[in-house]
Write a protein that holds these residues in place. Structure first.
Motif, mmCIF file in Angstrom:
data_model
loop_
_atom_site.group_PDB
_atom_site.id
_atom_site.type_symbol
_atom_site.label_atom_id
_atom_site.label_comp_id
_atom_site.label_asym_id
_atom_site.label_seq_id
_atom_site.Cartn_x
_atom_site.Cartn_y
_atom_site.Cartn_z
ATOM 1 N N TYR A 177 35.249 40.038 67.760
ATOM 2 C CA TYR A 177 35.327 41.479 67.982
ATOM 3 C C TYR A 177 36.172 42.231 66.961
ATOM 4 O O TYR A 177 37.294 41.830 66.653
ATOM 5 C CB TYR A 177 35.913 41.763 69.367
ATOM 6 N N GLY A 178 35.670 43.348 66.503
ATOM 7 C CA GLY A 178 36.406 44.372 65.742
ATOM 8 C C GLY A 178 37.575 43.875 64.936
ATOM 9 O O GLY A 178 37.458 42.967 64.105
ATOM 10 N N GLY A 179 38.720 44.472 65.226
ATOM 11 C CA GLY A 179 39.922 44.207 64.451
ATOM 12 C C GLY A 179 40.353 42.742 64.451
ATOM 13 O O GLY A 179 41.123 42.322 63.594
ATOM 14 N N ALA A 238 42.140 51.320 75.802
ATOM 15 C CA ALA A 238 41.254 50.153 75.898
ATOM 16 C C ALA A 238 41.021 49.454 74.558
ATOM 17 O O ALA A 238 40.332 48.439 74.499
ATOM 18 C CB ALA A 238 39.907 50.578 76.492
ATOM 19 N N ALA A 239 41.615 49.981 73.466
ATOM 20 C CA ALA A 239 41.419 49.338 72.164
ATOM 21 C C ALA A 239 42.116 47.986 72.085
ATOM 22 O O ALA A 239 41.839 47.186 71.202
ATOM 23 C CB ALA A 239 41.911 50.251 71.041
ATOM 24 N N ASN A 240 43.064 47.747 73.007
ATOM 25 C CA ASN A 240 43.722 46.447 73.083
ATOM 26 C C ASN A 240 43.498 45.908 74.493
ATOM 27 O O ASN A 240 43.440 46.677 75.448
ATOM 28 C CB ASN A 240 45.215 46.600 72.810
ATOM 29 N N PRO A 263 50.833 47.782 66.470
ATOM 30 C CA PRO A 263 50.050 46.544 66.377
ATOM 31 C C PRO A 263 49.754 46.101 64.941
ATOM 32 O O PRO A 263 49.147 45.056 64.748
ATOM 33 C CB PRO A 263 48.725 46.908 67.073
ATOM 34 N N PHE A 264 50.147 46.890 63.956
ATOM 35 C CA PHE A 264 49.595 46.673 62.614
ATOM 36 C C PHE A 264 50.596 46.501 61.484
ATOM 37 O O PHE A 264 50.208 46.234 60.355
ATOM 38 C CB PHE A 264 48.667 47.846 62.250
ATOM 39 N N CYS A 265 51.899 46.697 61.750
ATOM 40 C CA CYS A 265 52.861 46.584 60.656
ATOM 41 C C CYS A 265 53.133 45.100 60.413
ATOM 42 O O CYS A 265 53.554 44.395 61.327
ATOM 43 C CB CYS A 265 54.147 47.327 61.005
#
Ligand code: GTP
Ligand code: SPV
Ligand code: MN
Length: 579
Positions: free
Chosen positions: A197-199, A425-427, A443-445
């Motif tokens: 899925y996605g990311g 809901a993205a996580n 969530p991204f650093c």
């Protein structure tokens, strides 16, 4: 096959370990895309949508346990845990590799291994960086084709550069118990298994263009951010470019392609990017942005002609839908769609409201950026676009006003560091919980937030005419749960104020948290909004803000010794001013 020996050796080594039946080097051609689609249609992992109404649109249903990013299974592996920071899950690189290598052993038996060379950013841009994703998922290949510059040209650049980010991905057995997304920033490499899925799986996106790139950016003096980039052309023909960081599912795609309301005639909006921006100081010290991506992986629910007509139009053709419902006519359907009715839900069952929503809350469209009616040709400009304003934001029912402006770059860094937002809901996990999400990068650093804030602060000395920094909140609600602000296209009314502030054309009200608009300076022509609502949106509650500043102070102190003193000073000054 490649003449770059380091790349060839890595592909050979991965093949020796994962044991695929075949290896396919992706050339990025349209024919290859169609061939992969046909293959997935044949094996049932993709299905055709109504081709008359939705030409070249397809539906993929993911495993029902695999519908979003998994922050709790995402790791940054560094020798010293302090380098990953309290903002990341951590493992040593040797532990991380051992765990992943065991899971990858023989995992591609019976499958084809795809080698995807890709370039994040225009292939001829000095700001772009390349990577190679190895995957056993044809779904990943077609998504990477729509969202990145991938294939032959990217491979040529990689061979010229001699370096690339290594991304190894397998869907594995899709078991959540054997699902991990690991980053090795010192090695510029990524290993991801157990999710399609996605990311989690499209490694060019969050894994490379944010986690690995943020780490590289700090070493090289630039920024990799979770930001949309949009160009706003005024009726007078003046264009300003704005970069906005909002957390996942908090409105980036929508703002990036907004349609000006009728009561703001003459405005034009140009989309440069909807999710990620790479920001560099140019030779004159101006901050310029490129979008490393070339397509969108956007939230489907809520998309319609009223909220986002550009998106509604662009996903009517040449689009991959993931986890939406379908109508009896085999058209895609989702909550917020204004026509049709669901017949089959996102899991392929006959639609029954007792089973929940028809479309999964994080169902997505994948589409090439050129499909967007507001696509800016400057999205391909190697030098990027100059940024006038940086805008942070979050989803806050209470507290945060519609818009305010930071008093300085240092204050702006505090505003970014203090961002909080309701989870979405993205996580995978609970939705609607307010949590700190500094610069929308929680969530991204790819490294310690304290070092990241120091890096942000360093721009004050290095930049010339740095952008002004703002904070917005489109999501204030009444106690009854109704949005106070209409949002979507009407957000341009706020962006207009932001531009006027950048050009010193409008006054503001000074408060301890920053400059707020005089309500009369927000253009509300034809807007059905009460004076009370506007006052609530453009004022602050000092009691609530005292508590918020104290909470931000506690949060910052959780970073200990590494916390930059300048940030602590900003927080203390504002807390004092509020008392
Ligand atoms: P990611 O792709 O996860 O990074 O999300 P995003 O930040 O691009 O969010 P997106 O624009 O897809 O919007 C997410 C959800 O918020 C959608 O359901 C939208 O309909 C809704 N939304 C977007 N903008 C607004 C707004 O201005 N007001 C309100 N009320 N809802 C909005
Ligand atoms: C996000 O969650 O911020 C997204 C979707 O943009 S994903 O690609 O899954 O990260
Ligand atoms: Mn995102």
């Amino acid at each position: 096959m490649t003449k770059l020996s380091t790349l060839q050796a890595w592909v050979d080594q991965v093949a020796g370990h994962t044991l695929p039946d075949a290896i396919h080097w992706c050339d990025g051609s349209d024919a290859e895309y169609q061939q992969m689609i046909d293959q997935m249609l044949a094996d049932g992992s993709m299905s055709k949508l109504n081709q008359e109404k939705y030409p070249n649109c397809y539906l993929h249903r993911s495993d029902p346990t695999d519908v979003a990013r998994v922050e709790h299974l995402t790791f940054v592996c560094t020798d010293n845990p302090e380098d990953a920071g309290p903002n990341n899950n951590w493992m040593t690189p040797s532990e991380g590799h051992a765990k992943m290598d065991a899971l990858f052993a023989g995992c591609m038996k019976g499958r084809t291994m795809y080698v995807i060379p890709y370039c994040m950013g225009p292939v001829d841009s000095p700001y772009s960086r390349c990577g190679v994703e190895i995957t056993d998922s044809p779904y990943v290949v077609v998504n990477m084709k729509l969202m990145t510059r991938m294939g032959k040209n990217a491979l040529q650049r990689i061979e010229k550069d001699g370096t690339f980010v290594k991304g190894l991905h397998s869907t594995g057995d899709l078991s959540p118990d054997r699902r991990f997304i690991m980053h090795f920033p010192d090695e510029l490499s990524i290993k991801s298994i157990g999710s399609g899925y996605g990311g989690n799986a499209l490694l060019g996106k969050k894994c490379h263009a944010l986690r690995i790139a943020s780490f590289q950016a700090r070493q090289e003096g630039w920024l990799a951010e979770h930001m949309l980039i949009v160009g706003l052309e005024s009726p007078e023909g003046e264009t300003h470019y704005i970069a906005c960081a909002f957390p996942s599912a908090c409105g980036k795609t929508n703002l990036a392609m907004l349609i000006p309301p009728d009561s703001l005639p003459g405005w034009k909006v140009w989309t440069l990017g909807d999710d990620i921006a790479w920001l560099h100081l140019d030779d004159d010290g101006l901050l310029r942005a490129i979008n490393p991506e070339s397509g969108y992986f956007g939230v489907v629910p809520g998309t319609n002609e009223q909220t986002n007509k550009n998106a509604a139009d662009m996903i009517k053709h040449d689009t991959i839908f993931t986890n939406v419902a379908v109508t009896a006519d085999n058209e895609p359907w989702w909550e917020g769609k204004t026509d049709g009715e669901p017949a089959i839900d996102w899991q392929g069952r006959k639609y029954d409201p007792a089973n929940g929503k028809a479309a999964q809350a994080n169902s997505r469209f994948t589409v090439a950026a050129q499909n967007n009616p507001s696509y800016s040709s400057l999205a391909d400009a190697p030098e990027g676009v100059p940024i006038s304003a940086i805008v942070f934001g979050g989803r806050r029912k209470e507290l945060a006003p519609l818009v305010y402006e930071a008093k300085s770059w240092e204050h702006g860094v505090l505003v970014g560091a203090g961002v909080a937002s309701e989870t979405t809901a993205a996580n995978v996990g609970e939705v609607g919980i307010v949590r700190r999400d500094p610069m929308a990068m929680k969530p991204f650093c790819g490294y310690n937030f304290a070092d990241y804030w120091s890096h942000w602060l360093s721009f004050a000395d290095r930049g010339n005419k740095l952008p002004k920094i703002f904070h917005v909140n489109w999501f204030r609600q009444t106690p009854e749960g109704k949005f106070l602000w209409p949002g979507f296209g009407d957000n341009l009314r706020v962006l207009e104020w932001i531009i006027d502030r950048c050009e010193n054309r409008v006054d503001a009200v000074e408060t301890p948290i920053g400059y707020l608009p005089n309500p009369a300076d927000i253009n509300t022509t034809d807007l059905n909004i009460s004076a009370e609502a506007l006052t609530a949106l453009t004022s602050i509650d000092r009691g609530q803000w005292r508590a918020e500043m104290a909470s931000i102070g506690e949060y910052l102190e959780s970073y200990g010794d590494r916390l930059p003193e300048a940030l602590r000073k900003q927080q203390k000054a504002i807390a004092a001013a509020l008392n």
